[in-house]
Design an enzyme around this catalytic site. Structure first.
Site, PDB file in Angstrom:
ATOM      1  N   LYS A  22      -3.513   1.467   6.492  1.00 12.40           N
ATOM      2  CA  LYS A  22      -2.276   1.812   7.226  1.00 12.40           C
ATOM      3  C   LYS A  22      -1.987   3.304   7.110  1.00 12.40           C
ATOM      4  CE  LYS A  22       2.635   1.171   5.949  1.00 12.40           C
ATOM      5  NZ  LYS A  22       2.802   2.439   5.315  1.00 12.40           N
ATOM      6  N   ASN A  23      -1.994   3.803   5.879  1.00  9.03           N
ATOM      7  CA  ASN A  23      -1.562   5.186   5.672  1.00  9.03           C
ATOM      8  C   ASN A  23      -2.554   6.207   6.219  1.00  9.03           C
ATOM      9  OD1 ASN A  23       0.654   4.101   4.495  1.00  9.03           O
ATOM     10  ND2 ASN A  23       0.220   4.806   2.400  1.00  9.03           N
ATOM     11  N   CYS A 118      10.671   2.179   4.464  1.00  7.94           N
ATOM     12  CA  CYS A 118      11.046   1.247   3.411  1.00  7.94           C
ATOM     13  C   CYS A 118      12.157   1.820   2.542  1.00  7.94           C
ATOM     14  CB  CYS A 118       9.830   0.949   2.537  1.00  7.94           C
ATOM     15  SG  CYS A 118       8.804  -0.344   3.220  1.00  7.94           S
ATOM     16  N   ARG A 123      14.037   9.455   0.322  1.00  4.41           N
ATOM     17  CA  ARG A 123      13.030   9.850   1.303  1.00  4.41           C
ATOM     18  C   ARG A 123      13.513  10.947   2.266  1.00  4.41           C
ATOM     19  NH1 ARG A 123       9.162   4.862   2.710  1.00  4.41           N
ATOM     20  NH2 ARG A 123       7.625   6.458   2.341  1.00  4.41           N
ATOM     21  N   ASP A 307       2.461   2.808  -4.769  1.00  2.83           N
ATOM     22  CA  ASP A 307       2.422   1.640  -3.884  1.00  2.83           C
ATOM     23  C   ASP A 307       1.864   0.392  -4.566  1.00  2.83           C
ATOM     24  OD1 ASP A 307       3.560   2.980  -1.816  1.00  2.83           O
ATOM     25  OD2 ASP A 307       1.719   3.321  -0.690  1.00  2.83           O
ATOM     26  N   ARG A 400       4.433  -5.184   7.792  1.00  4.80           N
ATOM     27  CA  ARG A 400       4.358  -3.749   8.120  1.00  4.80           C
ATOM     28  C   ARG A 400       3.049  -3.159   7.599  1.00  4.80           C
ATOM     29  NH1 ARG A 400       9.339  -0.244   6.702  1.00  4.80           N
ATOM     30  NH2 ARG A 400       7.808   1.130   7.632  1.00  4.80           N
TER      31      ARG A 400
END
Ligand code: UD1
Length: 419
Positions: A22-23, A118, A123, A307, A400
């Site tokens: 994903k990242n 999230c 952030r 993570d 997600r």
């Protein structure tokens, strides 16, 4: 929001193929906006954040076509004057911010809602804004919208006060379009940053220092289309690896990017797992009961990834002793502790960023609720380890980042179903 039901206590066994990262996929898709020709980006995971990114790119005129194993991206019709990014896809996903770095390079004006993501901490995006300002972007904020104006981008000397994956990526994306040389000091060295650089160099960009804390980008080169394969997801692989440790399983993680997972593999070994890593993937055999890790701190790559902290926490609830975990990247990452305690765990969160875990012999199934992506996946792992039935509510958070966590765990013999 969906739910996942699990009947626990089955040791995971078998082989599972690890999805694309994903990242890595998200900033690479954004980078597809920078090329003058069509690019093919393969092995993109089928997850809601990727679908959001594709929707956003389409909304500004980018042509996207789904192929058997990826997407073609053609940005030739995206406006070179002004683009506007609004709606749930921007506000609901942190990675929408990397469209900013790509778009300021090709259009004079970008108007967007500040990105969401999230709920794991504040952030902020101050580092992104500071770096892009140095490269010639002017920012203004009005009625909840951010406006970035960049008639011309120029190279700059950027020194980040702390490591940020997203700010490093945004800077790289802008720097390839800027005239002249950009140096980025204290750059994040996560493998996903390197993947973005590899995609861009394959398109014709000139980037030195890939994989190090000091990157030099020689901007203004014409970028051509390319074919690129997104690497496998080290966080998904790490989630399944830790779940194998927690259930005393015996699993092969096909295509897991072992070379990027050293800290995770070493931690798994400290927990009593037997791990064999090679080019084809990772083979892991879990212990009868996980050993505690006396002290573990998360950090930027190559340290233990934030993570995977939640899934480690979940597994150490049944560790044979005390584990202390310190979270140094995001301040709100122990939100699952209450749910785990309701399952019988003994976790005490101190000073907000430290968890002291006294391992118990087993967890009991319970009704729990995901609040964010990685914490949600960790609750699924807890359910796999627990006696009886666990229901994880609000499972859409998990989709997600995980293509189909139920299918993957079922392939490993778990009794798990969505709904
Ligand atoms: C990325 C990853 C996420 C991972 C995180 C850290 C993606 C899509 N997401 O998120 O999965 O958990 O890296 O490895 O790649 N910060 C600031 N100001 C800024 C930017 C960041 O203070 O302008 C802070 C953050 O609040 C955080 C730290 O820097 O405390 C690191 O954040 P960052 O590396 O930027 O995370 P993301 O890129 O959002």
């Amino acid at each position: 929001m969906g739910s996942i039901t699990i009947q626990g206590r089955v040791p995971l066994q078998g082989t599972v193929v690890i999805q694309g990262s994903k990242n890595a996929a998200l900033p690479i898709l954004a980078a597809g906006l920078l090329t003058s020709e069509e690019s093919f980006i393969g092995n993109c995971p089928h997850i809601s954040d990727v679908f959001r990114m594709l929707r956003l790119m389409k909304s500004i005129g980018c042509e996207i076509n789904r192929q058997t194993d990826g997407y073609t991206v053609d940005a030739s019709r995206v406006s070179r004057e002004s683009v506007r990014l609004t709606g749930e896809a921007v506000a609901g996903m942190r990675s929408s911010i990397c469209l900013l770095g790509a778009l300021v390079g090709i259009c004079g004006e970008v108007i967007m809602e500040p990105p969401g993501g999230c709920a794991i901490g504040a952030r902020p995006i101050d580092m992104h804004i500071e770096a892009l300002t140095k490269m010639g972007v002017t920012f203004s904020f009005q009625n909840g919208m951010m406006r970035a104006v960049a008639p011309e981008l120029h190279g700059a000397e950027i020194r980040f006060g702390k490591k940020s994956v997203g700010a490093t990526e945004n800077c790289i994306l802008a720097a390839v379009s800027a005239e002249g040389k950009t140096t980025i000091q204290n750059a994040a060295t996560e493998p996903e940053v390197s993947s973005l650089c590899h995609f861009l160099t394959q398109c014709g960009a000139e980037i030195e220092g890939i994989g190090t804390e000091e990157l030099t980008v020689y901007g203004g080169k014409k970028l051509y289309g390319t074919r690129f394969t997104v690497p496998a997801d080290r966080i998904v692989a790490g989630t399944y690896l830790m779940s194998c440790i927690g259930t005393g399983g015996d699993v092969f993680l096909e295509q897991a990017p072992a070379a990027d997972m050293t800290a995770v593999i070493l931690t798994a070994a400290r927990m009593g797992g037997k791990v064999w890593a090679g080019e084809e993937g990772i083979y892991v055999q879990g212990p009868i009961r996980p050993l505690p890790v006396p002290f573990l701190k998360t950090g930027s790559y190559p340290e233990f990834p934030t993570d995977l902290q939640s899934v480690l926490l979940a597994v150490e609830t049944v560790g044979d002793g005390e584990t202390i975990i310190e979270e140094t990247v995001f301040e709100n990452r122990f939100r699952i502790a209450d749910d785990l305690n309701r399952m019988g765990a003994k976790i005490e969160v101190c000073e907000g960023n430290k968890a002291i875990v006294q391992g118990v012999p087993y967890l009991k199934g319970a009704n729990v609720t995901a609040c964010e992506l990685r914490g949600g996946a960790a609750l699924v792992t807890a359910g796999l380890m627990a006696r009886g039935k666990t229901v994880v509510n609000d499972s859409s958070f998990i989709y997600r980042g995980y293509e189909n966590i139920c299918r993957d765990f079922r392939e490993l013999g778990a009794r798990i179903i969505s709904g």
